[in-house]
Design an enzyme around this catalytic site. Structure first.
Site, PDB file in Angstrom:
ATOM      1  N   LYS A 183       0.820  -1.219   0.000  1.00  0.00           N
ATOM      2  CA  LYS A 183       0.000   0.000   0.000  1.00  0.00           C
ATOM      3  C   LYS A 183       0.854   1.269   0.000  1.00  0.00           C
ATOM      4  CE  LYS A 183      -2.459  -0.514   3.522  1.00  0.00           C
ATOM      5  NZ  LYS A 183      -3.136  -0.075   4.720  1.00  0.00           N
TER       6      LYS A 183
ATOM      7  N   ARG B 146     -11.441   2.503   9.279  1.00  0.00           N
ATOM      8  CA  ARG B 146     -11.043   1.204   9.826  1.00  0.00           C
ATOM      9  C   ARG B 146     -12.238   0.398  10.324  1.00  0.00           C
ATOM     10  NH1 ARG B 146      -5.552   0.660  10.446  1.00  0.00           N
ATOM     11  NH2 ARG B 146      -4.416   2.593  10.831  1.00  0.00           N
TER      12      ARG B 146
ATOM     13  N   ARG C  37      12.221  -8.791   5.827  1.00  0.00           N
ATOM     14  CA  ARG C  37      12.535  -7.357   5.932  1.00  0.00           C
ATOM     15  C   ARG C  37      13.627  -7.094   6.962  1.00  0.00           C
ATOM     16  NH1 ARG C  37       6.785  -4.251   5.588  1.00  0.00           N
ATOM     17  NH2 ARG C  37       6.596  -4.797   7.775  1.00  0.00           N
TER      18      ARG C  37
ATOM     19  N   ARG D 218      12.705  -6.042  12.707  1.00  0.00           N
ATOM     20  CA  ARG D 218      11.736  -5.553  13.695  1.00  0.00           C
ATOM     21  C   ARG D 218      11.098  -6.738  14.409  1.00  0.00           C
ATOM     22  NH1 ARG D 218       9.080  -1.721   9.724  1.00  0.00           N
ATOM     23  NH2 ARG D 218      10.303   0.180   9.887  1.00  0.00           N
TER      24      ARG D 218
ATOM     25  N   ARG E  69      -1.435 -10.514  13.063  1.00  0.00           N
ATOM     26  CA  ARG E  69      -1.863  -9.249  12.458  1.00  0.00           C
ATOM     27  C   ARG E  69      -2.817  -9.489  11.287  1.00  0.00           C
ATOM     28  NH1 ARG E  69       3.944  -7.376  11.468  1.00  0.00           N
ATOM     29  NH2 ARG E  69       3.232  -5.633  10.214  1.00  0.00           N
TER      30      ARG E  69
END
Ligand SMILES: [Zn+2]
Length: 216
Positions: A15, A90, A129, A162, A173
């Site tokens: 996104k 949301r 990542r 992270r 998530r």
């Protein structure tokens, strides 16, 4: 030309990258609720003061306040050429309120760009990542490899993963994401505003498809 856009998609679908590409190609204004809050608080507006006192006391900002801020933001001149809403709405009440606001200010939502992505591909992207601890530059162990392992090409800082960027956290998530957005997707599907794009391929590919669709 389609110009008033909501961006939706799971973490890792691209996104942020798509928003950047669209902003480089079109005169759209990017609206993220985080930026909106920071700006309102900095400007010291009534809504900003209210939001700040709630945040300082550890409360969530209620929908009414967020919605009032969105209305004020979307009414400004820089949104006349189109806007990209990212991270809002949301919830279903927010989506309903947004529909009303958009009608009142004659800037209706014209498309909900929904990035679909295969779960294994999201896991591959997110678990690979790495981020520079010094300058924040993003890397990936397969697709954006630094010249020296574990070292930032830009500033020489150390790269790290992270805490949330692992398969287990991502699955949690994604579970929340699917649960939270299903009612929103249904709401926009009923209004015939959803356009799905397969984000499992490269970022270039999605951009070309979205670009072609917006120019129709
Ligand atoms: Zn760096």
């Amino acid at each position: 030309m389609i110009k008033n856009i909501i961006l939706m998609g799971p973490p890792g679908a691209g996104k942020g990258t798509l928003a950047k590409q669209l902003l480089a190609a079109y005169p759209f204004t990017h609206i993220s609720t985080g930026d909106m809050f920071r700006e309102a608080i900095k400007a010291g507006s009534e809504l900003g003061k209210l939001a700040k006192s709630l945040i300082d006391d550890g409360h969530l900002v209620p929908d009414e306040v967020t919605i009032a801020l969105v209305k004020e933001r979307l009414s400004r001149d820089d949104c006349a050429n189109g806007f990209i809403l990212d991270g809002f709405p949301r919830t279903l009440p927010q989506a309903k309120a947004l529909e009303k606001i958009a009608e009142e200010i004659s800037r209706p939502i014209e498309i909900v760009v929904n990035l679909d992505c295969d779960t294994n591909e999201l896991i591959r992207r997110i678990s690979g990542r790495r981020v520079c601890r010094s300058c924040g530059a993003p890397y990936h162990i397969e697709t954006k490899i630094p010249q020296i392992e574990g070292v930032c090409d830009i500033c020489g800082g150390p790269l790290y993963q992270r805490k949330d960027d692992n398969e287990e956290s991502l699955k949690v998530r994604l579970g929340h994401y699917v649960h939270d957005t299903k009612p929103l997707l249904d709401f926009y599907r009923e209004r015939n505003l959803i356009k799905n794009f397969d984000a499992s391929g490269g970022y270039e590919q999605i951009f070309d498809q979205v670009f072609a669709y917006l120019n129709k």
